[in-house]
Scaffold this active site. Sequence first.
Site, PDB file in Angstrom:
ATOM      1  N   TRP A  41      10.586   5.775  -1.913  1.00 53.52           N
ATOM      2  CA  TRP A  41       9.883   6.254  -0.719  1.00 53.52           C
ATOM      3  C   TRP A  41      10.128   5.384   0.523  1.00 53.52           C
ATOM      4  CZ3 TRP A  41       7.481   4.160  -5.055  1.00 53.52           C
ATOM      5  CH2 TRP A  41       6.986   2.855  -4.902  1.00 53.52           C
ATOM      6  N   HIS A  42      10.710   4.210   0.348  1.00 55.21           N
ATOM      7  CA  HIS A  42      10.857   3.241   1.437  1.00 55.21           C
ATOM      8  C   HIS A  42      12.191   3.455   2.149  1.00 55.21           C
ATOM      9  CE1 HIS A  42      10.208  -0.941   3.150  1.00 55.21           C
ATOM     10  NE2 HIS A  42      11.494  -0.757   3.381  1.00 55.21           N
TER      11      HIS A  42
ATOM     12  N   ALA B 170       5.901  -7.876   0.693  1.00 58.46           N
ATOM     13  CA  ALA B 170       6.562  -8.946   1.447  1.00 58.46           C
ATOM     14  C   ALA B 170       5.541  -9.927   2.002  1.00 58.46           C
ATOM     15  CB  ALA B 170       7.363  -8.347   2.599  1.00 58.46           C
TER      16      ALA B 170
ATOM     17  N   GLU C 123      11.930   1.456  -4.894  1.00 56.88           N
ATOM     18  CA  GLU C 123      11.005   2.186  -4.034  1.00 56.88           C
ATOM     19  C   GLU C 123      11.713   3.388  -3.407  1.00 56.88           C
ATOM     20  OE1 GLU C 123       7.774  -1.160  -2.598  1.00 56.88           O
ATOM     21  OE2 GLU C 123       9.011  -0.151  -1.108  1.00 56.88           O
TER      22      GLU C 123
ATOM     23  N   GLN D   4       0.196  -7.552   7.760  1.00 55.10           N
ATOM     24  CA  GLN D   4       0.924  -7.887   6.526  1.00 55.10           C
ATOM     25  C   GLN D   4       0.281  -9.082   5.835  1.00 55.10           C
ATOM     26  OE1 GLN D   4       3.391  -5.997   5.383  1.00 55.10           O
ATOM     27  NE2 GLN D   4       3.591  -7.199   3.518  1.00 55.10           N
TER      28      GLN D   4
ATOM     29  N   ASP E 164       7.491   4.418   4.956  1.00 49.58           N
ATOM     30  CA  ASP E 164       7.267   4.943   3.612  1.00 49.58           C
ATOM     31  C   ASP E 164       6.934   6.419   3.780  1.00 49.58           C
ATOM     32  OD1 ASP E 164       7.549   2.404   2.575  1.00 49.58           O
ATOM     33  OD2 ASP E 164       5.403   1.987   2.597  1.00 49.58           O
TER      34      ASP E 164
ATOM     35  N   SER F 244       8.418  -8.829   6.194  1.00 52.32           N
ATOM     36  CA  SER F 244       8.314  -7.389   5.919  1.00 52.32           C
ATOM     37  C   SER F 244       9.203  -6.571   6.852  1.00 52.32           C
ATOM     38  CB  SER F 244       6.863  -6.929   6.076  1.00 52.32           C
ATOM     39  OG  SER F 244       6.785  -5.524   5.953  1.00 52.32           O
TER      40      SER F 244
END
Length: 334
Positions: free
Chosen positions: A302-303, A237, A300, A216, A251, A242
């Site tokens: 997709w998250h 993030a 988002e 990350q 995702d 994150s």
Amino acid sequence: MRKYVVTFIVAVLIVAGGFLAWDKHRTPAADGEVVEKTPALSPQKSSQAEASGTTAVKGTVSESTTKNQDSQTSSNQPKSGEAGKSTGQTQTAKNVNSNNTDSKPSAGSKSDSEASAKGSSKTGGKTEFVNTYSVEHVVSNPESMNVLVNKTYRLPAGYVPPDLVYPNVPFTFSEKIDKRKMRKEAATALEKLFAGAKKDGVSLAGVSAYRSESRQTTLYNNYVKRDGVKAADTYSARPGHSEHQTGLTIDVSGSTGKCAAESCFAGTKEAKWLAKHAHEYGFIVRYPEGKDSITGYEYEPWHLRYIGTKIAQTVASRSTTLEQYFGSSIPVSK
């Protein structure tokens, strides 16, 4: 003569007795006034204090509402993001490939919570709460399925989930690498979710799941170099903050990988199915549309975040966020 003397003495005694009786009752009467007024004043003071407190909260909420509106307005401006971000969308999302993906974290108003209030942060859970990196708490329950990770609440330094496994679902890449992993409970739930989608004629694929703190760090620094801190913070993030590091997040995209982690994913049948059914399997769309001022991140679709069916269904039915669900009951390290 004796008769008058006796009469005089009796009269004096009566007068003296009357005076003593008056004096005896006068003092308690005065004390009584004080005693009677004290209880009458106490509730009044308490009431005034409550009224004062209410006014203060209302004032703060108004200020917060303005801030949130400003935040939403600014977040609606097109931003540059990860490689190949779509333009012309009100809320821009990031483009992600198999080796360069990211997601985001969260804040909101007090609601029911299963988290312990003991040792909790007092900064969250109110409408005036601002989800920002300027206030940072280390969560004391990183291994809990209910852990809240966002811009204010971070994981302990170097945290690695204890039970990472490879979920038996298709991904947009073939390598067996870290970002395929999820915690065991979440991985099992994901397999059921993918199976349920397939049953409804929707084919899904994983894009990016677990991400270490060091990974990350690399991603976030690259985004900052390209887009600057302000822009990067709207879609990526910072290290330790994150959700991907929890092993409870993934995702997803359609099986072809088209629009993977891009704003165009929002209009796909896959995104619509997830929005409607993810909670049935214990997942929520972590960063819903129009909630960026609370979650701290752009929309988002997709998250997905695993949180368990009970909380997922509550969050979905209320069209709310984890920040609003947990409120101020976030266990943190002192």
